[in-house]
Design a protein around this motif. Structure first.
Motif, PDB file in Angstrom:
ATOM      1  N   ARG A 225      53.668  22.055  30.951  1.00 59.03           N
ATOM      2  CA  ARG A 225      53.949  23.399  31.026  1.00 59.03           C
ATOM      3  C   ARG A 225      53.833  23.903  29.404  1.00 59.03           C
ATOM      4  NH1 ARG A 225      59.461  24.356  33.865  1.00 59.03           N
ATOM      5  NH2 ARG A 225      59.096  26.605  32.767  1.00 59.03           N
TER       6      ARG A 225
ATOM      7  N   ALA B 192      47.847  29.872  27.253  1.00 63.38           N
ATOM      8  CA  ALA B 192      48.109  31.456  27.704  1.00 63.38           C
ATOM      9  C   ALA B 192      48.140  32.397  26.455  1.00 63.38           C
ATOM     10  CB  ALA B 192      49.257  31.590  28.583  1.00 63.38           C
TER      11      ALA B 192
ATOM     12  N   VAL C  72      59.174  31.007  25.358  1.00 62.95           N
ATOM     13  CA  VAL C  72      59.157  30.416  26.827  1.00 62.95           C
ATOM     14  C   VAL C  72      60.463  29.668  27.274  1.00 62.95           C
ATOM     15  CG1 VAL C  72      57.896  29.156  28.652  1.00 62.95           C
ATOM     16  CG2 VAL C  72      56.480  30.138  26.640  1.00 62.95           C
TER      17      VAL C  72
ATOM     18  N   CYS D 200      55.460  34.037  21.751  1.00 55.58           N
ATOM     19  CA  CYS D 200      56.042  34.033  22.931  1.00 55.58           C
ATOM     20  C   CYS D 200      57.147  32.953  23.324  1.00 55.58           C
ATOM     21  CB  CYS D 200      55.087  33.977  24.301  1.00 55.58           C
ATOM     22  SG  CYS D 200      55.776  33.960  25.785  1.00 55.58           S
TER      23      CYS D 200
ATOM     24  N   LEU E 298      49.100  38.107  29.157  1.00 56.33           N
ATOM     25  CA  LEU E 298      50.174  37.342  29.442  1.00 56.33           C
ATOM     26  C   LEU E 298      50.370  37.503  30.861  1.00 56.33           C
ATOM     27  CD1 LEU E 298      52.080  37.558  26.303  1.00 56.33           C
ATOM     28  CD2 LEU E 298      50.914  35.550  26.971  1.00 56.33           C
TER      29      LEU E 298
ATOM     30  N   ALA F 146      51.362  27.033  28.390  1.00 57.95           N
ATOM     31  CA  ALA F 146      51.904  27.995  27.444  1.00 57.95           C
ATOM     32  C   ALA F 146      51.108  28.352  26.159  1.00 57.95           C
ATOM     33  CB  ALA F 146      53.384  27.923  27.234  1.00 57.95           C
TER      34      ALA F 146
ATOM     35  N   GLN G  62      48.140  35.905  33.497  1.00 60.42           N
ATOM     36  CA  GLN G  62      48.522  34.382  33.664  1.00 60.42           C
ATOM     37  C   GLN G  62      49.560  33.983  33.952  1.00 60.42           C
ATOM     38  OE1 GLN G  62      46.316  32.490  30.182  1.00 60.42           O
ATOM     39  NE2 GLN G  62      45.787  34.442  29.421  1.00 60.42           N
TER      40      GLN G  62
ATOM     41  N   CYS H 291      57.561  35.220  29.305  1.00 65.25           N
ATOM     42  CA  CYS H 291      58.153  35.153  27.975  1.00 65.25           C
ATOM     43  C   CYS H 291      59.348  35.819  28.051  1.00 65.25           C
ATOM     44  CB  CYS H 291      57.099  35.975  26.951  1.00 65.25           C
ATOM     45  SG  CYS H 291      55.605  35.201  26.764  1.00 65.25           S
TER      46      CYS H 291
ATOM     47  N   LEU I 263      52.677  34.020  32.637  1.00 67.87           N
ATOM     48  CA  LEU I 263      53.596  33.459  31.795  1.00 67.87           C
ATOM     49  C   LEU I 263      54.720  34.331  31.341  1.00 67.87           C
ATOM     50  CD1 LEU I 263      53.743  30.890  29.610  1.00 67.87           C
ATOM     51  CD2 LEU I 263      52.833  32.401  28.058  1.00 67.87           C
TER      52      LEU I 263
END
Length: 148
Positions: free
Chosen positions: A41, A48, A118, A116, A81, A45, A84, A88, A86
């Motif tokens: 992960r 991305a 996460v 970002c 983002l 991240a 993809q 945030c 992701l």
């Protein structure tokens, strides 16, 4: 009769060893699997955010005006983002458009910085923070002889 006692004595210490091995081995194996998932992960991240920064810098460098470059870079990063997938919890896109101030014929660049945050609290690993901040910066050249 002696053979039965010998067999009983040799088998007795072996009983329950599988349960002990499972009690030690299974949690260690599960922790190892969770760490692999965490590393995956984090890598996804980082990839991305780097891709979003590259898209932002490229979109900003082909814009015609300085203000248009800033908004195009921010829009490209947000779109990248989202494409993809992701998630945030907070994101920040900064586009340095000072390259537009340089005179025509002078090499200049646009730099985009994407940050970002996460959320990784769903992994529930001991020692792993609930959030991870990923930051990336990319630059893209502005056409040297284009009118600015």
């Amino acid at each position: 009769m002696i053979r039965r006692k010998v067999r009983a004595l040799t088998r007795q210490p072996e009983r329950g060893s599988e349960a002990l091995e499972a009690a030690v081995g299974v949690p260690a194996f599960l922790l190892f699997i969770a760490l692999i998932i965490f590393a995956g992960r984090v890598a996804i991240a980082h990839q991305a955010v780097e891709s979003a920064a590259a898209d932002a810098a490229r979109s900003a460098s082909i814009a015609r005006t300085q203000s248009g470059a800033s908004s195009a870079g921010s829009a490209a990063a947000t779109s990248s983002l989202a494409n993809q997938k992701l998630q945030c919890s907070s994101k920040k896109v900064t586009v340095d458009t000072s390259g537009f101030a340089s005179p025509v014929g002078t090499p200049a660049t646009i730099t985009a910085v994407v940050t970002c945050v996460v959320n990784i609290s769903d992994l529930a690993l001991p020692g792993v923070p609930g959030q991870l901040t990923v930051k990336s910066s990319m630059s893209s050249p502005i056409d040297t002889y284009r009118e600015r």
